[in-house]
Motif scaffolding. Structure first.
Motif, mmCIF file in Angstrom:
data_model
loop_
_atom_site.group_PDB
_atom_site.id
_atom_site.type_symbol
_atom_site.label_atom_id
_atom_site.label_comp_id
_atom_site.label_asym_id
_atom_site.label_seq_id
_atom_site.Cartn_x
_atom_site.Cartn_y
_atom_site.Cartn_z
ATOM 1 N N MET A 230 0.828 -1.182 0.000
ATOM 2 C CA MET A 230 0.000 0.000 0.000
ATOM 3 C C MET A 230 0.876 1.252 0.000
ATOM 4 O O MET A 230 0.537 2.235 -0.654
ATOM 5 C CB MET A 230 -0.918 -0.012 1.220
ATOM 6 C CG MET A 230 -1.956 1.069 1.211
ATOM 7 S SD MET A 230 -3.104 0.987 2.581
ATOM 8 C CE MET A 230 -4.119 -0.373 2.101
ATOM 9 N N ILE A 231 1.968 1.175 0.713
ATOM 10 C CA ILE A 231 2.876 2.323 0.766
ATOM 11 C C ILE A 231 3.515 2.540 -0.600
ATOM 12 O O ILE A 231 3.596 3.680 -1.079
ATOM 13 C CB ILE A 231 3.951 2.111 1.850
ATOM 14 C CG1 ILE A 231 3.291 2.022 3.221
ATOM 15 C CG2 ILE A 231 4.974 3.226 1.819
ATOM 16 C CD1 ILE A 231 4.231 1.608 4.329
ATOM 17 N N ILE A 232 3.932 1.469 -1.239
ATOM 18 C CA ILE A 232 4.571 1.577 -2.549
ATOM 19 C C ILE A 232 3.587 2.109 -3.583
ATOM 20 O O ILE A 232 3.937 2.975 -4.390
ATOM 21 C CB ILE A 232 5.152 0.214 -2.979
ATOM 22 C CG1 ILE A 232 6.266 -0.187 -2.023
ATOM 23 C CG2 ILE A 232 5.660 0.269 -4.412
ATOM 24 C CD1 ILE A 232 6.786 -1.577 -2.226
ATOM 25 N N LEU A 233 2.353 1.615 -3.566
ATOM 26 C CA LEU A 233 1.329 2.106 -4.488
ATOM 27 C C LEU A 233 1.080 3.596 -4.262
ATOM 28 O O LEU A 233 0.936 4.364 -5.219
ATOM 29 C CB LEU A 233 0.034 1.319 -4.313
ATOM 30 C CG LEU A 233 -1.142 1.762 -5.177
ATOM 31 C CD1 LEU A 233 -0.815 1.569 -6.648
ATOM 32 C CD2 LEU A 233 -2.383 0.997 -4.792
ATOM 33 N N GLY A 234 1.049 4.015 -3.020
ATOM 34 C CA GLY A 234 0.860 5.426 -2.706
ATOM 35 C C GLY A 234 1.985 6.292 -3.239
ATOM 36 O O GLY A 234 1.750 7.366 -3.795
ATOM 37 N N VAL A 235 3.215 5.820 -3.098
ATOM 38 C CA VAL A 235 4.361 6.579 -3.596
ATOM 39 C C VAL A 235 4.327 6.659 -5.122
ATOM 40 O O VAL A 235 4.594 7.719 -5.699
ATOM 41 C CB VAL A 235 5.682 5.941 -3.097
ATOM 42 C CG1 VAL A 235 6.881 6.567 -3.785
ATOM 43 C CG2 VAL A 235 5.793 6.078 -1.595
ATOM 44 N N LEU B 47 -4.746 12.021 -8.294
ATOM 45 C CA LEU B 47 -3.762 10.955 -8.057
ATOM 46 C C LEU B 47 -2.827 11.328 -6.918
ATOM 47 O O LEU B 47 -2.448 10.477 -6.107
ATOM 48 C CB LEU B 47 -2.956 10.675 -9.328
ATOM 49 C CG LEU B 47 -3.669 9.955 -10.453
ATOM 50 C CD1 LEU B 47 -2.717 9.739 -11.606
ATOM 51 C CD2 LEU B 47 -4.246 8.636 -9.986
ATOM 52 N N TYR B 48 -2.449 12.578 -6.862
ATOM 53 C CA TYR B 48 -1.588 13.059 -5.784
ATOM 54 C C TYR B 48 -2.283 12.899 -4.433
ATOM 55 O O TYR B 48 -1.695 12.406 -3.472
ATOM 56 C CB TYR B 48 -1.234 14.526 -6.055
ATOM 57 C CG TYR B 48 -0.287 15.126 -5.060
ATOM 58 C CD1 TYR B 48 1.066 14.802 -5.084
ATOM 59 C CD2 TYR B 48 -0.739 16.010 -4.090
ATOM 60 C CE1 TYR B 48 1.944 15.354 -4.163
ATOM 61 C CE2 TYR B 48 0.119 16.562 -3.174
ATOM 62 C CZ TYR B 48 1.462 16.236 -3.216
ATOM 63 O OH TYR B 48 2.332 16.769 -2.305
ATOM 64 N N THR B 49 -3.557 13.265 -4.373
ATOM 65 C CA THR B 49 -4.327 13.164 -3.128
ATOM 66 C C THR B 49 -4.507 11.710 -2.708
ATOM 67 O O THR B 49 -4.317 11.372 -1.531
ATOM 68 C CB THR B 49 -5.697 13.831 -3.307
ATOM 69 O OG1 THR B 49 -5.503 15.170 -3.732
ATOM 70 C CG2 THR B 49 -6.483 13.803 -2.016
ATOM 71 N N ILE B 50 -4.872 10.854 -3.639
ATOM 72 C CA ILE B 50 -5.041 9.434 -3.328
ATOM 73 C C ILE B 50 -3.716 8.826 -2.886
ATOM 74 O O ILE B 50 -3.675 8.007 -1.965
ATOM 75 C CB ILE B 50 -5.628 8.682 -4.544
ATOM 76 C CG1 ILE B 50 -7.058 9.144 -4.801
ATOM 77 C CG2 ILE B 50 -5.592 7.174 -4.322
ATOM 78 C CD1 ILE B 50 -7.651 8.617 -6.085
ATOM 79 N N GLY B 51 -2.625 9.235 -3.499
ATOM 80 C CA GLY B 51 -1.307 8.748 -3.104
ATOM 81 C C GLY B 51 -0.959 9.107 -1.677
ATOM 82 O O GLY B 51 -0.446 8.284 -0.918
ATOM 83 N N ILE B 52 -1.253 10.344 -1.288
ATOM 84 C CA ILE B 52 -0.989 10.768 0.099
ATOM 85 C C ILE B 52 -1.810 9.933 1.073
ATOM 86 O O ILE B 52 -1.300 9.465 2.094
ATOM 87 C CB ILE B 52 -1.304 12.265 0.268
ATOM 88 C CG1 ILE B 52 -0.285 13.107 -0.477
ATOM 89 C CG2 ILE B 52 -1.322 12.655 1.734
ATOM 90 C CD1 ILE B 52 -0.597 14.575 -0.499
ATOM 91 N N ILE B 53 -3.089 9.735 0.740
ATOM 92 C CA ILE B 53 -3.968 8.960 1.624
ATOM 93 C C ILE B 53 -3.466 7.533 1.772
ATOM 94 O O ILE B 53 -3.410 6.982 2.880
ATOM 95 C CB ILE B 53 -5.412 9.002 1.101
ATOM 96 C CG1 ILE B 53 -5.972 10.415 1.226
ATOM 97 C CG2 ILE B 53 -6.296 8.007 1.846
ATOM 98 C CD1 ILE B 53 -7.280 10.633 0.514
ATOM 99 N N LEU B 54 -3.063 6.901 0.666
ATOM 100 C CA LEU B 54 -2.574 5.522 0.732
ATOM 101 C C LEU B 54 -1.278 5.409 1.520
ATOM 102 O O LEU B 54 -1.086 4.449 2.276
ATOM 103 C CB LEU B 54 -2.370 4.963 -0.681
ATOM 104 C CG LEU B 54 -3.630 4.599 -1.436
ATOM 105 C CD1 LEU B 54 -3.272 4.106 -2.826
ATOM 106 C CD2 LEU B 54 -4.416 3.539 -0.695
#
Length: 51
Positions: free
Chosen positions: A1-6, A20-27
């Motif tokens: 989940m961390i890798i997908l977020g990054v 995408l930036y917002t979803i990445g931060i949340i993940l």
């Protein structure tokens, strides 16, 4: 989940897509919280360890 977020953070920054930036931060935040809870020995989602 961390890798997908990054990955989503990087794609969001390069492509200029804010969602995408917002979803990445949340993940990333959720992934780090689950990782910390799992490392402390708390059961997360019925599992003793979260990888």
């Amino acid at each position: 989940m961390i890798i997908l977020g990054v990955v989503l953070l990087i794609i969001g920054l390069l492509a200029g897509i804010g969602i995408l930036y917002t979803i990445g931060i949340i993940l990333v935040v959720i992934g780090v919280l689950l990782w910390i809870l799992g490392a402390l020995g708390h059961a997360v989602g019925g599992r003793r360890h979260y990888y």
